[in-house]
Design an enzyme around this catalytic site. Structure first.
Site, mmCIF file in Angstrom:
data_model
loop_
_atom_site.group_PDB
_atom_site.id
_atom_site.type_symbol
_atom_site.label_atom_id
_atom_site.label_comp_id
_atom_site.label_asym_id
_atom_site.label_seq_id
_atom_site.Cartn_x
_atom_site.Cartn_y
_atom_site.Cartn_z
ATOM 1 C CE LYS A 123 -2.005 -1.571 3.664
ATOM 2 N NZ LYS A 123 -2.867 -1.869 4.838
ATOM 3 C CB THR A 158 -7.404 7.734 5.957
ATOM 4 O OG1 THR A 158 -6.459 8.290 6.896
ATOM 5 C CG2 THR A 158 -7.568 8.674 4.772
ATOM 6 N N GLY A 181 -8.959 3.168 9.572
ATOM 7 C CA GLY A 181 -9.485 1.864 9.190
ATOM 8 C C GLY A 181 -9.323 1.511 7.733
ATOM 9 C CB THR A 182 -7.534 3.141 4.912
ATOM 10 O OG1 THR A 182 -8.149 4.415 5.123
ATOM 11 C CG2 THR A 182 -7.395 2.909 3.423
ATOM 12 N N GLY A 183 -6.720 0.359 6.083
ATOM 13 C CA GLY A 183 -6.043 -0.912 5.881
ATOM 14 C C GLY A 183 -6.909 -2.114 6.215
ATOM 15 C CB CYS A 184 -9.254 -2.769 9.035
ATOM 16 S SG CYS A 184 -8.173 -2.431 10.434
#
Length: 285
Positions: free
Chosen positions: A196, A228, A230-233
């Site tokens: 990412k 942003t 929680g974007t990765g989850c």
């Protein structure tokens, strides 16, 4: 290298509307921590899997006291309770894919690795180390456990730049750094790596999907927002839903990427810090 532009959103929407495997409700067992603010963790995972057409089941690893301003407390759950949650799901409902998030200790990594080994399903491993507000969620000893036990079990590994640096020792400041770190993670046993690019400077955000067969770049203009959390989850869970539904890896990742991009654009602006995405935007179309 294949490049995918923002027009992938239209392609993903058409694919979802077109049926195919959409009638199958892909089961995803999520092993991660709870976020009381609802923006990340299990709460974001459930929303993302549901919006992508899957069925979310969970084994919660920890309860956090959290809002948009930061993490104010972390309370790990007992190992036998984590294992019991996972077994209860696997023995009855089953799963078509796993998604792992916050693990928090060597012992939890070991417990989760054993659960992954007990079912024939791909695992999307999000190596959560630091919360959006800066709180550490993974001690150094557990980082080594993730390297030795989780990376080799990952059908897809989804690190951001700081996580990739911690796992490989390779500086990630540009696309070349993303590529080199991703290749190192493939060499460590991951079957695919989604590097990412949100932490990499620039007006364009580039995520690199690397497999032994090559790489695909997903790129879009950077959205100027602090919302942003929680974007990765969300991205990892959306990828897991696609795999659970039987999508090819590249398709699952492209659909998840398009979904998350729109969720960021439509973020509701909640809270005084790093606010959540709009996970439910597809139902308001």
């Amino acid at each position: 290298m294949t490049r995918v532009g923002t027009d992938i959103r239209a392609q993903a929407d058409a694919r979802r509307a077109g049926g195919g495997s959409a009638k199958k409700m892909g089961r995803v067992l999520i092993l991660a921590g709870s976020d009381s603010g609802g923006g990340a963790g299990i709460q974001a995972d459930i929303k993302a899997v549901t919006m992508m057409g899957g069925y979310a089941a969970t084994a919660i690893t920890a309860i956090t006291v959290q809002n948009t301003l930061g993490v104010h407390g972390v309370h790990p759950l007992p190992l036998d309770l984590i294992a019991a949650q996972g077994r209860a799901v696997l023995d009855d409902i089953g799963t078509d894919a796993f998604k792992t998030g916050m693990l928090g200790s060597v012992e939890v990594v070991e417990t989760v690795a054993a659960l992954l080994d007990s079912a024939d399903a791909p695992a999307v491993v999000d190596p959560v180390m630091v919360a959006k507000g800066g709180a550490s969620l993974l001690p150094d000893a557990a980082v080594e456990a993730v390297k030795s036990m989780m990376i080799p079990r990952a059908a897809l590994l989804t690190p951001n730049a700081p996580e990739a640096e911690a796992l490989t020792g390779i500086a990630v400041h540009d696309v070349d750094g993303q590529r080199r770190a991703g290749e190192a993670l493939l060499a460590m046993g991951a079957r695919a790596v989604l590097m990412k690019g949100g932490h990499v400077p620039g007006t364009t955000v580039i995520d690199l999907l690397l497999t032994p067969d090559g790489e695909t770049a997903l790129e879009a203009e950077r959205i100027d927002t602090r919302h942003t959390h929680g974007t990765g989850c969300t991205l990892a869970s959306a990828c897991a839903a696609g795999l659970a539904l039987g999508r090819p890896l590249e398709v699952a990742v492209a659909e998840a990427w398009a979904y998350v991009g729109e969720a960021i654009r439509r973020a509701p602006g909640l809270g005084g810090g790093h606010g959540p995405l709009d996970h439910g935007w597809p139902v308001r179309e």
